[in-house]
Design a protein around this motif. Structure first.
Motif, mmCIF file in Angstrom:
data_model
loop_
_atom_site.group_PDB
_atom_site.id
_atom_site.type_symbol
_atom_site.label_atom_id
_atom_site.label_comp_id
_atom_site.label_asym_id
_atom_site.label_seq_id
_atom_site.Cartn_x
_atom_site.Cartn_y
_atom_site.Cartn_z
ATOM 1 N N VAL A 156 0.844 -1.192 0.000
ATOM 2 C CA VAL A 156 0.000 0.000 0.000
ATOM 3 C C VAL A 156 0.879 1.240 0.000
ATOM 4 C CG1 VAL A 156 -1.809 1.296 1.205
ATOM 5 C CG2 VAL A 156 -1.795 -1.213 1.296
ATOM 6 N N ILE A 157 0.492 2.228 -0.802
ATOM 7 C CA ILE A 157 1.130 3.543 -0.795
ATOM 8 C C ILE A 157 0.211 4.496 -0.038
ATOM 9 C CG2 ILE A 157 1.985 5.469 -2.181
ATOM 10 C CD1 ILE A 157 2.313 3.427 -4.499
ATOM 11 N N VAL A 158 0.729 5.128 0.986
ATOM 12 C CA VAL A 158 -0.019 6.157 1.713
ATOM 13 C C VAL A 158 0.494 7.512 1.262
ATOM 14 C CG1 VAL A 158 -0.599 7.128 3.959
ATOM 15 C CG2 VAL A 158 -0.395 4.639 3.688
ATOM 16 N N ILE A 159 -0.414 8.363 0.808
ATOM 17 C CA ILE A 159 -0.046 9.669 0.272
ATOM 18 C C ILE A 159 -0.461 10.740 1.261
ATOM 19 C CG2 ILE A 159 -0.334 11.256 -1.668
ATOM 20 C CD1 ILE A 159 -1.184 8.754 -3.319
ATOM 21 N N GLY A 160 0.525 11.395 1.844
ATOM 22 C CA GLY A 160 0.279 12.428 2.842
ATOM 23 C C GLY A 160 0.757 12.006 4.206
ATOM 24 N N GLY A 161 1.663 12.792 4.804
ATOM 25 C CA GLY A 161 2.273 12.431 6.078
ATOM 26 C C GLY A 161 1.748 13.209 7.261
ATOM 27 N N GLY A 162 0.478 13.658 7.203
ATOM 28 C CA GLY A 162 -0.154 14.195 8.394
ATOM 29 C C GLY A 162 -0.547 13.053 9.311
ATOM 30 N N ILE A 163 -1.229 13.355 10.407
ATOM 31 C CA ILE A 163 -1.546 12.305 11.372
ATOM 32 C C ILE A 163 -2.479 11.260 10.774
ATOM 33 C CG2 ILE A 163 -3.530 13.480 12.434
ATOM 34 C CD1 ILE A 163 -2.398 12.350 15.143
ATOM 35 N N SER A 164 -3.320 11.636 9.813
ATOM 36 C CA SER A 164 -4.211 10.669 9.187
ATOM 37 C C SER A 164 -3.419 9.648 8.374
ATOM 38 C CB SER A 164 -5.233 11.376 8.295
ATOM 39 O OG SER A 164 -6.283 10.518 7.927
ATOM 40 N N GLY A 165 -2.480 10.130 7.587
ATOM 41 C CA GLY A 165 -1.660 9.232 6.789
ATOM 42 C C GLY A 165 -0.755 8.368 7.649
ATOM 43 N N ILE A 166 -0.196 8.968 8.698
ATOM 44 C CA ILE A 166 0.684 8.206 9.585
ATOM 45 C C ILE A 166 -0.107 7.126 10.324
ATOM 46 C CG2 ILE A 166 2.211 8.358 11.582
ATOM 47 C CD1 ILE A 166 2.856 11.238 10.702
ATOM 48 N N ALA A 167 -1.331 7.469 10.749
ATOM 49 C CA ALA A 167 -2.169 6.465 11.427
ATOM 50 C C ALA A 167 -2.473 5.304 10.497
ATOM 51 C CB ALA A 167 -3.464 7.115 11.908
ATOM 52 N N ALA A 168 -2.793 5.612 9.236
ATOM 53 C CA ALA A 168 -3.077 4.558 8.263
ATOM 54 C C ALA A 168 -1.848 3.682 8.036
ATOM 55 C CB ALA A 168 -3.539 5.180 6.945
ATOM 56 N N VAL A 170 9.171 6.030 5.362
ATOM 57 C CA VAL A 170 8.740 7.384 5.006
ATOM 58 C C VAL A 170 9.665 7.972 3.954
ATOM 59 C CG1 VAL A 170 8.435 9.739 5.872
ATOM 60 C CG2 VAL A 170 7.691 7.795 7.260
ATOM 61 N N HIS A 171 9.067 8.620 2.958
ATOM 62 C CA HIS A 171 9.828 9.327 1.923
ATOM 63 C C HIS A 171 9.401 10.786 1.933
ATOM 64 C CE1 HIS A 171 11.312 5.606 -0.234
ATOM 65 N NE2 HIS A 171 10.336 5.109 0.524
ATOM 66 N N LEU A 172 10.249 11.660 2.496
ATOM 67 C CA LEU A 172 9.955 13.089 2.532
ATOM 68 C C LEU A 172 10.330 13.739 1.208
ATOM 69 C CD1 LEU A 172 11.326 13.911 6.120
ATOM 70 C CD2 LEU A 172 8.969 13.401 5.453
ATOM 71 N N ASN A 173 9.848 14.957 1.002
ATOM 72 C CA ASN A 173 10.101 15.714 -0.239
ATOM 73 C C ASN A 173 9.677 14.920 -1.475
ATOM 74 O OD1 ASN A 173 11.470 18.061 1.015
ATOM 75 N ND2 ASN A 173 13.012 16.533 1.559
ATOM 76 N N HIS A 174 8.599 14.175 -1.331
ATOM 77 C CA HIS A 174 8.041 13.377 -2.429
ATOM 78 C C HIS A 174 6.630 13.903 -2.727
ATOM 79 C CE1 HIS A 174 11.446 10.775 -2.016
ATOM 80 N NE2 HIS A 174 10.947 9.812 -2.770
ATOM 81 N N ARG A 175 6.571 14.877 -3.605
ATOM 82 C CA ARG A 175 5.291 15.489 -3.953
ATOM 83 C C ARG A 175 4.609 14.679 -5.054
ATOM 84 N NH1 ARG A 175 3.836 20.344 -2.724
ATOM 85 N NH2 ARG A 175 6.021 20.967 -2.399
#
Length: 492
Positions: free
Chosen positions: A30-42, A240-245
């Motif tokens: 699974v790819i989770v798009i978005g690293g806010g708390i919702s994405g991190i929880a998922a 986690v992959h940061l700076n990945h828009r």
């Protein structure tokens, strides 16, 4: 899609699927798009269920609109800062307890200010004179009566209208509720605080829906150590992959391919989208095939509010020992308020907060100009105010990674909008605070939405594999709690 790309559209029709599957691990991906708390929880739930998870975040940090800054020598949340619903029913309660985090309680369940009680405050007029406490309490009671009157207006009208329009109707019917002079300015300050709860002006807030949110019991509390410890705990060991828009999502019945700004692709069995609603509204991510009309309409019909903070650190405290400092004005736009963080952290810090159009207007200024404007207000309230030695300015409305703060019920929005927002599209699932079940705009709402999206995604993939009986439950959800969420700092 680039015809030279070997991962062509045929992949989603199954012609080269077997080749891809041979390269995949047996466990679902699974790819989770978005690293806010919702994405991190998922991502947390799926990772703990032994799924192969990759989280893509456009910023250089995790947290999204949770952003705890430490440059003042103490934690300062420049985005979300309150726990709304200090009770064991709050889905974040187990994690807060496990981490030993403390809360500073600011209100009970019936506060007219939504996240503050009228127990520790000082209001001033534009000339720096303090408003009598008795007047503030009396006008607060009047404000409650006005809001109560809007309920009758709602019942009488089948068509929706703005809260501002409804207040005008109530005033016309009950002229005795009208305030004059200084009392009118205090009433405008109450409206200003109401607008802050929705991060929008009263003339765009839906009368039909403004008070329909299910607010958890227990009142409200500030996270003394900030929200960052929760983000760190949930994100531990996640890939986690940061700076990945993310710029494009190609989805189908078998696989999802996500393209980031530099052209690289990520492929998985499913994807969970938790980006801020403002990003979806701005169509910054291309979908192939295009999203169905009902999904596009739902995205369009839900608004996004904006609230900004200007944090000011001083050499020493020169203000009263109260939680909230406010300035009243002839209209809600001209009102303002400061949160006294010294009460919470012991550091000489004030947080100025602005919502709605005013928040956007502040973003049109430079940081220096915004701070100068705020200091003019502060110096009117206290003539001995000194210049700050350090400051921070948020710009959530124009931040390309957020484009606003949280979901806003616009006038006349359809009743099924949230159901359509959260509805999956094949192997594409949707999280984020905007799709939360009854808790839009809150951190625990965003967390719960991520949990829900992950569980739905997990169920979908395991069902395809015929392993539904291995479905695991949400992170921390099954822990049996004793006592209450710790409130280890009381009012001083």
């Amino acid at each position: 899609m680039d015809p030279k790309d070997p991962l062509s559209a045929d992949l989603f029709d199954g012609s080269v699927l077997s080749h891809i599957e041979r390269q995949q691990n047996v466990c679902p991906s699974v790819i989770v798009i978005g690293g806010g708390i919702s994405g991190i929880a998922a991502a947390r739930i799926l990772h703990d269920a032994s799924f192969k998870v990759v989280l893509l975040e456009s910023r250089d940090r995790l947290g999204g609109r949770i952003h705890t800054d430490y440059s003042f020598g103490c934690p300062v949340d420049m985005g979300a800062s309150w726990l709304h619903g200090v009770c064991n029913e709050n889905p974040l309660a187990p994690l807060i307890r496990r981490l030993g985090l403390t809360l500073y309680r600011t209100s009970g369940d019936d506060s007219v200010l939504y996240d503050h009680d009228l127990e520790s405050f000082a209001l001033f007029d534009m000339d720096g004179r303090q408003v009598p406490q008795k007047m503030v309490v009396e006008v607060g009671d009047t404000f409650k009566k006005i809001l109560k009157g809007t309920e009758k207006v709602r019942i009488e009208n089948s068509d929706d209208m703005s809260v501002c329009q409804a207040i005008s109707v109530v005033m016309d019917r009950h002229p005795e509720l009208r305030q004059k002079g200084l009392a009118h300015e205090v009433l405008q300050w109450y409206i200003c605080r109401m607008e802050a709860w929705f991060a929008a002006d009263a003339d765009v807030i839906s009368l039909k829906n403004w008070d329909q949110e299910h607010v958890l019991s227990g009142g409200h509390g500030l996270m003394v150590q900030g929200y960052d410890p929760i983000i760190k705990a949930l994100a531990k060991d996640i890939d986690v992959h940061l700076n990945h828009r993310v710029t494009k999502i190609l989805y189908g019945s078998n696989k999802v391919m996500v393209t980031i700004e530099d052209g690289r692709n990520f492929i998985a069995d499913a994807a969970i989208i938790t980006v801020p609603h403002g990003i979806l509204k701005a169509s910054l991510i291309e979908f192939e095939p295009q999203l169905p009309e009902w999904k596009v309409a739902a995205i369009s019909d839900l608004g996004v509010g904006n609230e900004n903070k200007i944090a000011l650190r001083f050499e020493k405290v020169f203000w009263p020992n109260v939680e909230l400092l406010g300035i009243v004005a002839p209209n809600s736009y001209g009102c303002g308020y400061f949160l006294n963080l010294h009460k919470v952290t012991g550091h000489p810090v004030l947080i100025y907060m602005a919502a709605g159009r005013f928040a956007y207007d502040l973003e049109s200024l430079t940081d220096d100009a915004a701070v100068n404007f705020v200091m003019l207000q502060l110096k009117k309230m206290m003539s001995d105010a000194t210049e700050p030695v350090q400051y921070l300015v948020s710009r959530w409305g124009t931040d390309v990674n957020s484009l606003g703060c949280y979901a806003l019920d616009l006038v006349g929005k359809p009743g099924d909008i949230y159901e359509r927002l959260r509805a999956p599209l094949g192997n594409l699932f949707f999280g984020g605070e905007a799709v939360s079940m009854d808790h839009q705009g809150s951190v625990h709402g965003a967390y719960s939405a991520g949990v829900m999206a992950a569980e739905n995604c997990q169920r979908h993939l395991l069902q395809k594999l015929g392993n539904l009986e291995t479905l695991q439950h949400a992170y921390f959800r099954d822990e049996v709690l004793e006592g209450t969420v710790p409130i280890q700092i009381s009012r001083m």
